[in-house]
Scaffold this motif. Structure first.
Motif, PDB file in Angstrom:
ATOM      1  N   LEU A  38       0.832  -1.203   0.000  1.00 17.20           N
ATOM      2  CA  LEU A  38       0.000   0.000   0.000  1.00 17.20           C
ATOM      3  C   LEU A  38       0.869   1.257   0.000  1.00 17.20           C
ATOM      4  O   LEU A  38       0.600   2.217  -0.725  1.00 17.20           O
ATOM      5  N   GLU A  41       2.237   1.783  -3.446  1.00 21.66           N
ATOM      6  CA  GLU A  41       1.178   2.249  -4.344  1.00 21.66           C
ATOM      7  C   GLU A  41       0.895   3.734  -4.117  1.00 21.66           C
ATOM      8  O   GLU A  41       0.695   4.492  -5.066  1.00 21.66           O
ATOM      9  N   GLU A  42       0.876   4.148  -2.854  1.00 20.13           N
ATOM     10  CA  GLU A  42       0.646   5.557  -2.540  1.00 20.13           C
ATOM     11  C   GLU A  42       1.787   6.435  -3.061  1.00 20.13           C
ATOM     12  O   GLU A  42       1.550   7.511  -3.601  1.00 20.13           O
ATOM     13  N   SER A  45       1.450   6.638  -6.808  1.00 21.78           N
ATOM     14  CA  SER A  45       0.305   7.489  -7.153  1.00 21.78           C
ATOM     15  C   SER A  45       0.654   8.964  -6.995  1.00 21.78           C
ATOM     16  O   SER A  45       0.325   9.790  -7.849  1.00 21.78           O
ATOM     17  N   GLN A  46       1.319   9.293  -5.896  1.00 25.37           N
ATOM     18  CA  GLN A  46       1.704  10.689  -5.648  1.00 25.37           C
ATOM     19  C   GLN A  46       2.684  11.165  -6.711  1.00 25.37           C
ATOM     20  O   GLN A  46       2.582  12.283  -7.218  1.00 25.37           O
ATOM     21  N   THR A  62       7.006  12.892   0.351  1.00 26.27           N
ATOM     22  CA  THR A  62       5.806  12.090   0.573  1.00 26.27           C
ATOM     23  C   THR A  62       6.013  11.146   1.748  1.00 26.27           C
ATOM     24  O   THR A  62       5.126  10.994   2.594  1.00 26.27           O
ATOM     25  N   HIS A  66       4.034  11.095   5.378  1.00 20.79           N
ATOM     26  CA  HIS A  66       3.149   9.953   5.127  1.00 20.79           C
ATOM     27  C   HIS A  66       1.966   9.875   6.089  1.00 20.79           C
ATOM     28  O   HIS A  66       0.837   9.723   5.675  1.00 20.79           O
ATOM     29  N   THR A  70      -3.042  12.809   3.385  1.00 27.16           N
ATOM     30  CA  THR A  70      -4.156  11.989   2.939  1.00 27.16           C
ATOM     31  C   THR A  70      -4.282  12.144   1.433  1.00 27.16           C
ATOM     32  O   THR A  70      -4.384  13.248   0.916  1.00 27.16           O
ATOM     33  N   PHE A  71      -4.252  11.027   0.771  1.00 32.28           N
ATOM     34  CA  PHE A  71      -4.353  11.046  -0.687  1.00 32.28           C
ATOM     35  C   PHE A  71      -5.801  11.262  -1.106  1.00 32.28           C
ATOM     36  O   PHE A  71      -6.083  11.865  -2.116  1.00 32.28           O
ATOM     37  N   GLY A 105      -7.425   0.879  -1.229  1.00 36.29           N
ATOM     38  CA  GLY A 105      -6.237   0.082  -0.908  1.00 36.29           C
ATOM     39  C   GLY A 105      -6.266  -0.613   0.431  1.00 36.29           C
ATOM     40  O   GLY A 105      -5.220  -0.989   0.948  1.00 36.29           O
ATOM     41  N   TYR A 139      -9.027   4.674   6.450  1.00 36.84           N
ATOM     42  CA  TYR A 139      -7.842   5.191   5.763  1.00 36.84           C
ATOM     43  C   TYR A 139      -6.870   5.821   6.758  1.00 36.84           C
ATOM     44  O   TYR A 139      -5.659   5.689   6.614  1.00 36.84           O
ATOM     45  N   ARG A 142      -4.593   3.175   8.405  1.00 41.82           N
ATOM     46  CA  ARG A 142      -3.795   2.301   7.542  1.00 41.82           C
ATOM     47  C   ARG A 142      -2.363   2.197   7.987  1.00 41.82           C
ATOM     48  O   ARG A 142      -1.822   2.933   8.712  1.00 41.82           O
TER      49      ARG A 142
END
Length: 142
Positions: A38, A41-42, A45-46, A62, A66, A70-71, A105, A139, A142
């Protein structure tokens, strides 16, 4: 995603001895426990979202932020809710919670969701505010 790939590559490999299989199993458990897939992936994505000319700096920033970053925001969760609200009656069935969590995710079994949110879920459906609150709560943990 990465842990699934590792599992496919190594878990049932007949060329590994017992010690190697145990090590692979420990590695997969570690990745799962600490949600490393996860995290990657974050990060990806960022990086894609920003298209920074300094990707390493973006990744480091990022990572530094972390926990506070919040994405997803409330409007993202509302869009997910609306996707599941096919009859436009402002409610969704309980299984939509699990599917919504997968979209952001987070993998949880239906049992885990039922145990954690049993008071909300007694009626068999959730409204938009309840859905969004659950997404935000999950979220943030996580």
């Amino acid at each position: 995603m990465a842990s699934q790939l590792l599992e496919k590559l190594f878990q049932n490999n007949p060329h590994l001895n017992e010690i190697q299989r145990d090590r692979v199993s420990e590695t997969l458990q570690y990745l799962e426990k600490h949600k490393i897939s996860l995290l990657f992936e974050e990060l990806l994505s960022q990086l894609i979202f920003e298209m920074s000319s300094q990707p390493r700096k973006t990744l480091l920033d990022t990572l530094k932020n972390h926990k506070t970053q919040t994405f997803f925001d409330t409007s993202d969760y509302e869009v997910i809710f609306e996707h599941f609200d096919t009859f436009n009656d402002k409610t969704v069935k309980i299984n939509s919670i699990r599917q919504g969590l997968q979209i952001i995710g987070i993998s949880k079994s239906e049992e885990e969701i039922n145990q954690q949110y049993q008071t909300i879920l007694k009626k068999g459906f959730v409204n938009k505010n309840e859905f969004v609150d659950i997404m935000i709560n999950e979220y943030s943990q996580r």
